[in-house]
Enzyme design. Structure first.
Site, PDB file in Angstrom:
ATOM      1  CG  HIS A 268      -2.072   0.948   1.087  1.00 18.98           C
ATOM      2  ND1 HIS A 268      -1.990   2.272   1.419  1.00 18.98           N
ATOM      3  CD2 HIS A 268      -3.332   0.745   0.604  1.00 18.98           C
ATOM      4  CE1 HIS A 268      -3.152   2.851   1.162  1.00 18.98           C
ATOM      5  NE2 HIS A 268      -3.983   1.951   0.660  1.00 18.98           N
ATOM      6  CD  GLU A 321      -8.610  -4.021  -3.596  1.00 23.07           C
ATOM      7  OE1 GLU A 321      -9.703  -4.526  -3.283  1.00 23.07           O
ATOM      8  OE2 GLU A 321      -8.508  -3.014  -4.304  1.00 23.07           O
TER       9      GLU A 321
HETATM   10  C1  LIG Z   1      -0.461  -0.843  -3.913  1.00 23.90           C
HETATM   11  C2  LIG Z   1       0.822  -0.596  -4.673  1.00 23.90           C
HETATM   12  C3  LIG Z   1       0.491  -0.115  -6.090  1.00 23.90           C
HETATM   13  C4  LIG Z   1       1.638   0.462  -3.963  1.00 23.90           C
HETATM   14  O1  LIG Z   1       2.691   0.786  -4.805  1.00 23.90           O
HETATM   15  P1  LIG Z   1       3.925   1.679  -4.360  1.00 23.90           P
HETATM   16  O2  LIG Z   1       3.538   2.615  -3.282  1.00 23.90           O
HETATM   17  O3  LIG Z   1       4.501   2.274  -5.595  1.00 23.90           O
HETATM   18  O4  LIG Z   1       4.871   0.562  -3.798  1.00 23.90           O
HETATM   19  P2  LIG Z   1       6.087   0.677  -2.791  1.00 23.90           P
HETATM   20  O5  LIG Z   1       6.843   1.924  -3.013  1.00 23.90           O
HETATM   21  O6  LIG Z   1       5.567   0.403  -1.459  1.00 23.90           O
HETATM   22  O7  LIG Z   1       6.908  -0.583  -3.312  1.00 23.90           O
HETATM   23  C5  LIG Z   1       8.244  -0.811  -3.012  1.00 23.90           C
HETATM   24  C6  LIG Z   1       8.686  -2.062  -3.716  1.00 23.90           C
HETATM   25  O8  LIG Z   1       8.000  -3.151  -3.145  1.00 23.90           O
HETATM   26  C7  LIG Z   1       7.632  -4.104  -4.133  1.00 23.90           C
HETATM   27  N1  LIG Z   1       6.202  -4.343  -4.033  1.00 23.90           N
HETATM   28  C8  LIG Z   1       5.222  -3.506  -3.605  1.00 23.90           C
HETATM   29  N2  LIG Z   1       4.034  -4.138  -3.614  1.00 23.90           N
HETATM   30  C9  LIG Z   1       4.281  -5.370  -4.074  1.00 23.90           C
HETATM   31  C10 LIG Z   1       3.458  -6.494  -4.321  1.00 23.90           C
HETATM   32  N3  LIG Z   1       2.139  -6.447  -4.105  1.00 23.90           N
HETATM   33  N4  LIG Z   1       4.033  -7.609  -4.800  1.00 23.90           N
HETATM   34  C11 LIG Z   1       5.345  -7.677  -5.037  1.00 23.90           C
HETATM   35  N5  LIG Z   1       6.185  -6.648  -4.810  1.00 23.90           N
HETATM   36  C12 LIG Z   1       5.652  -5.524  -4.338  1.00 23.90           C
HETATM   37  C13 LIG Z   1       7.970  -3.547  -5.483  1.00 23.90           C
HETATM   38  O9  LIG Z   1       9.091  -4.263  -5.929  1.00 23.90           O
HETATM   39  C14 LIG Z   1       8.351  -2.112  -5.209  1.00 23.90           C
HETATM   40  O10 LIG Z   1       9.500  -1.803  -5.890  1.00 23.90           O
HETATM   41  P3  LIG Z   1       9.432  -1.208  -7.402  1.00 23.90           P
HETATM   42  O11 LIG Z   1       8.597   0.031  -7.302  1.00 23.90           O
HETATM   43  O12 LIG Z   1      10.872  -0.970  -7.692  1.00 23.90           O
HETATM   44  O13 LIG Z   1       8.820  -2.253  -8.263  1.00 23.90           O
HETATM   45  C15 LIG Z   1       1.651  -1.909  -4.752  1.00 23.90           C
HETATM   46  O14 LIG Z   1       1.967  -2.354  -3.461  1.00 23.90           O
HETATM   47  C16 LIG Z   1       0.954  -2.990  -5.562  1.00 23.90           C
HETATM   48  O15 LIG Z   1       1.111  -3.026  -6.777  1.00 23.90           O
HETATM   49  N6  LIG Z   1       0.189  -3.912  -4.914  1.00 23.90           N
HETATM   50  C17 LIG Z   1      -0.508  -4.950  -5.612  1.00 23.90           C
HETATM   51  C18 LIG Z   1      -1.841  -4.455  -6.173  1.00 23.90           C
HETATM   52  C19 LIG Z   1      -2.868  -4.242  -5.091  1.00 23.90           C
HETATM   53  O16 LIG Z   1      -3.072  -5.068  -4.220  1.00 23.90           O
HETATM   54  N7  LIG Z   1      -3.544  -3.103  -5.186  1.00 23.90           N
HETATM   55  C20 LIG Z   1      -4.573  -2.721  -4.246  1.00 23.90           C
HETATM   56  C21 LIG Z   1      -4.107  -1.589  -3.398  1.00 23.90           C
HETATM   57  S1  LIG Z   1      -5.245  -1.213  -2.107  1.00 23.90           S
END
Ligand SMILES: CC(C)(COP(=O)(O)OP(=O)(O)OC[C@H]1O[C@@H](n2cnc3c(N)ncnc32)[C@H](O)[C@@H]1OP(=O)(O)O)[C@@H](O)C(=O)NCCC(=O)NCCS
Length: 389
Positions: A268, A321
């Site tokens: 998140h 989710e």
């Molecule tokens: C929600 C989300 C978009 C947040 O993204 P964000 O703030 O840009 O992510 P962060 O900065 O916390 O991520 C740091 C690293 O952790 C990893 N990471 C974060 N969420 C991850 C996940 N669900 N699965 C695998 N790796 C993940 C990524 O490698 C990321 O590095 P990158 O940006 O170099 O790829 C992301 O966690 C995600 O894609 N989650 C899955 C989709 C989901 O469940 N969405 C519903 C949200 S309520």
């Protein structure tokens, strides 16, 4: 990164857009509030109409005010005949039936059919009325399209049922068990609002230009449709299906991480540790007797450990989710409608933000940091190989 304009923040995290009195998400403490109240306490103790009233009008309603609010909603629940006539055509379009795009189209049809003008031409009362009208008509249009797609007649709302029960009733044609209606009602309260989510930001940007409410809500809906935001619950269930059994959890997750793919239902932007909605939804799924609880629990535990290993210093845990998917499945919502149900829940949050934007609107217009080279002279026609050059 910094340039002449100041720091450049990709993804805009931690950038403050505006002051708000609507909600606050504390990512470090793992809690969030709606106005003056802890959101989880509201979810456990209140009804949906009270939370809507709190968000839109700023106060938890008295019994008398609640009755007035219910009467206001009832008066706005009719679908314009022009929209009713178009729903079968929309329901028949495309393979990705039921997604947020359906709701987006329905909201735009409502706005166009009622000829909603620029929000700059409306006073607060007129805008509030449009917001409430969208809240009550959205599930009616969505359920109608779902049934039409299957060759069934739409089922009109039953005035004796509350909003959440009606959502389920209009889909199946049968009054839902009270436990299902209450579970959905709690879900709708839990996800009604959540700070400056990407969709809320998108809605406020469009609204700030003076577009009509339908366009602003449609933009918010578009932003929510992506798998990184509101599209995840369907993908979570696909993931659990694909994993299938407890022995496959670890290898499946490892394989995803090796391929650098995201695990749906985890991570998140704001929550740095727990997402408080997870526990509530896990409890609801337990109460409903979801058959997937054990598998989801194992995925929750192993994914957290593997994500810790893969991202040292960053705590990535289950988000809203993961158990949303279980709750929606257990109350009988069709899988294709999971994202649209999430979006429907958030309409009230967006509407409230747009009312707040209306009160002190200023065009939202950030700048970019140009990353190209110096300005060059435009080459002559001959140099550009123009035939008459
Ligand atoms: C929600 C989300 C978009 C947040 O993204 P964000 O703030 O840009 O992510 P962060 O900065 O916390 O991520 C740091 C690293 O952790 C990893 N990471 C974060 N969420 C991850 C996940 N669900 N699965 C695998 N790796 C993940 C990524 O490698 C990321 O590095 P990158 O940006 O170099 O790829 C992301 O966690 C995600 O894609 N989650 C899955 C989709 C989901 O469940 N969405 C519903 C949200 S309520």
């Amino acid at each position: 990164m910094s340039d002449a304009h100041g720091p450049v923040v990709y993804g805009l995290n931690d950038i403050v857009l505006c002051h708000t009195g609507i909600s606050h998400v504390d990512g470090h403490l793992g809690r969030y509030r709606y106005r003056d109240y802890d959101a989880i306490e509201l979810v456990n103790n209140c009804e949906l109409a009270e939370v809507w009233c709190l968000l839109v009008d700023g106060e938890l309603p008295s019994a008398a005010r609640r009755a007035e609010f219910a009467a206001e909603l009832a008066e706005l629940s009719a679908i314009p005949p022009a929209v009713t006539g178009l729903l079968p055509a929309v329901a028949g379009l495309g393979e990705r039936a039921g997604g947020i795009g359906w709701l987006q189209t329905a909201v735009l049809l409502l706005a166009r059919s009622l000829d909603w003008p620029s929000v700059l031409e409306l006073d607060r009362a007129a805008l509030r009325r449009q917001v409430l009208q969208t809240l009550v008509t959205a599930p009616v249009m969505l359920a109608a399209m779902h049934r039409l797609r299957q060759g069934l007649d739409p089922v009109p709302p039953d005035p004796a049922l509350d909003h959440a029960a009606n959502v389920l009733y209009m889909l199946s044609g049968e009054a839902p068990p009270p436990a299902h209606a209450r579970a959905l009602e709690q879900y709708l309260m839990l996800t009604a609002e959540h700070g400056m989510a990407a969709s809320t930001f998108a809605g406020r940007v469009i609204f700030s230009t003076g577009a009509d409410l339908g366009s602003a809500l449609s933009g918010a809906l578009g932003a929510m449709g992506g798998p990184l935001h509101g599209g995840a619950p369907t993908l979570v269930l696909d993931m659990l299906d694909e994993i299938g059994s407890p022995d496959r959890v670890e290898p499946w997750l490892r394989d995803k991480l090796v391929k650098n793919e995201r695990i749906m239902g985890f991570g998140h932007r704001i929550y740095r540790a727990v997402d408080p909605r997870v526990e509530v939804l896990r409890e609801i799924a337990t109460r409903l007797g979801s058959a997937r609880l054990a598998l989801a629990g194992l995925v929750e535990q192993r994914a957290a450990a593997l994500l810790d290993e893969a991202n040292p210093g960053r705590t990535l845990r289950a988000n809203v989710e993961l158990y949303t998917a279980l709750v929606m499945e257990a109350v009988g919502l069709p899988r294709s409608l999971f994202p649209a149900t999430f979006a429907m829940a958030r309409l009230v949050g967006w509407g409230t933000h747009l009312l707040e934007q209306h009160a002190g609107n200023r065009l939202i217009r950030p700048v970019t940091a140009f990353a190209g080279g110096p300005v060059l002279p435009v080459p002559s026609s001959a140099e550009r190989g123009h035939p008459n050059g």
